[in-house]
Design an enzyme around this catalytic site. Structure first.
Site, PDB file in Angstrom:
ATOM      1  N   ALA A  28     -46.890 -20.363  71.055  1.00 49.78           N
ATOM      2  CA  ALA A  28     -46.592 -18.931  71.044  1.00 49.78           C
ATOM      3  C   ALA A  28     -47.675 -18.094  70.368  1.00 49.78           C
ATOM      4  O   ALA A  28     -47.747 -16.887  70.587  1.00 49.78           O
ATOM      5  CB  ALA A  28     -45.251 -18.690  70.358  1.00 49.78           C
ATOM      6  N   ALA A 121     -47.920 -26.299  86.415  1.00 49.66           N
ATOM      7  CA  ALA A 121     -48.572 -25.317  87.289  1.00 49.66           C
ATOM      8  C   ALA A 121     -49.968 -25.016  86.770  1.00 49.66           C
ATOM      9  O   ALA A 121     -50.104 -24.481  85.664  1.00 49.66           O
ATOM     10  CB  ALA A 121     -47.740 -24.043  87.371  1.00 49.66           C
ATOM     11  N   HIS A 151     -64.332 -18.835  84.142  1.00 54.21           N
ATOM     12  CA  HIS A 151     -63.364 -18.584  83.071  1.00 54.21           C
ATOM     13  C   HIS A 151     -64.068 -18.146  81.790  1.00 54.21           C
ATOM     14  O   HIS A 151     -65.296 -18.251  81.667  1.00 54.21           O
ATOM     15  CB  HIS A 151     -62.544 -19.843  82.780  1.00 54.21           C
ATOM     16  CG  HIS A 151     -61.452 -20.098  83.767  1.00 54.21           C
ATOM     17  ND1 HIS A 151     -61.689 -20.698  84.987  1.00 54.21           N
ATOM     18  CD2 HIS A 151     -60.124 -19.847  83.721  1.00 54.21           C
ATOM     19  CE1 HIS A 151     -60.533 -20.797  85.651  1.00 54.21           C
ATOM     20  NE2 HIS A 151     -59.580 -20.287  84.906  1.00 54.21           N
ATOM     21  N   LYS A 155     -62.134 -21.756  77.165  1.00 51.25           N
ATOM     22  CA  LYS A 155     -61.342 -22.710  77.952  1.00 51.25           C
ATOM     23  C   LYS A 155     -61.828 -24.126  77.673  1.00 51.25           C
ATOM     24  O   LYS A 155     -63.037 -24.396  77.689  1.00 51.25           O
ATOM     25  CB  LYS A 155     -61.445 -22.393  79.443  1.00 51.25           C
ATOM     26  CG  LYS A 155     -60.545 -23.254  80.306  1.00 51.25           C
ATOM     27  CD  LYS A 155     -60.462 -22.722  81.717  1.00 51.25           C
ATOM     28  CE  LYS A 155     -59.576 -23.600  82.589  1.00 51.25           C
ATOM     29  NZ  LYS A 155     -58.196 -23.727  82.060  1.00 51.25           N
TER      30      LYS A 155
END
Length: 263
Positions: A28, A121, A151, A155
């Site tokens: 989160a 996903a 990106h 990443k």
């Protein structure tokens, strides 16, 4: 709770009610995690039951949750998803960089929890899912095809999960059509210059400050080129797909790979 797909909170009377799904967001504190928390809190049929960060007690965070959205780094993600399954919590996972061993662990856990659903996903942007489908269709009609993914520099994995998934779908489509490999007469090459080989499809990774998530599929034939491109300029672009998955995962037991299977 007639018509309620999970054991969730129901608000209202016997004739009219709102089924509210409790969602825990794992990771989160990250960029995707924060955006996911905001999206869940803004949805009338969802409630944010926990924000779980690094070092927090995962089992405690899953208490009372119907669905966990996992937006963490690849390290230890299989442990997180296995714990979700063992706690009877459905999981919607945006983390990429999965290994075969990690997938095997999740499948083994799901075999002991037949009612639990897990979605992995590589991309939740609906436009990216459509790009994959369009690219797989188009790849049957062109001699050459390559993938470029771009990106932000933070990443961790390269190529991206989206690009690997795209290349795998392209390769399957070309095999089904009986096409040979893309022509390539390269004999002298620096390491990495031709990109990664994913099922015979070349995939190139760019890491550049200022980018979010972008992908191009380049298809070439005699005298022509087709470019299919998708751009996510903001992480809010992923949220419609995340919320769609949260609402459907309880009705899709077992392991599902790719949001396109929910559309």
């Amino acid at each position: 709770m007639v018509g309620c797909p999970v054991g969730c909170l129901v608000i209202g009377g016997a004739d009219t009610f709102t089924c509210v799904t409790a969602v825990a967001v794992i990771g989160a504190a990250g960029r995707m995690g924060k955006t996911t928390c905001d999206a869940v809190e803004a949805a009338a049929d969802l409630t944010l039951s926990a924000r779980v960060g690094s070092g927090d007690d995962l089992v405690a965070g899953l208490k009372g949750a119907d669905v966990a959205v996992v937006m963490t780094s690849p390290d230890g993600v299989d442990d997180i998803v296995v714990t979700c399954v063992e706690q009877g919590v459905h999981a919607v996972v945006g983390t990429t960089g999965w290994t075969e061993d990690g997938l095997a662990r999740v499948r083994a856990a799901l075999a002991k929890a037949p009612g639990v659903g897990v979605l992995l996903a590589p991309n939740f942007a609906l436009g990216a899912v459509l790009l994959m489908r369009f690219a797989a269709e188009a790849a049957r009609y062109f001699e050459s095809v390559e993938v470029v993914e771009l990106h932000h520099p933070n990443k961790a994995d390269a190529p991206s999960g989206t690009a690997r998934h795209t290349a795998a779908q392209i390769a399957a489509s070309r095999r089904e059509a009986g096409l040979p490999a893309s022509p390539d007469a390269t004999t002298a090459v620096l390491d990495g210059a031709r990109g990664a080989d994913v099922d015979g499809v070349r995939v190139h990774s760019v890491r550049l400050q200022g980018l979010v998530a972008h992908e191009e599929v380049l298809l070439g034939g005699p005298g022509e080129q087709l470019t299919i491109r998708h751009d996510s300029f903001d992480r809010v672009s992923f949220m419609p797909g995340v919320l769609l998955a949260v609402r459907q995962v309880s009705g899709r037991p077992g392991l599902v790979r790719g949001l396109e299977n929910y559309l």
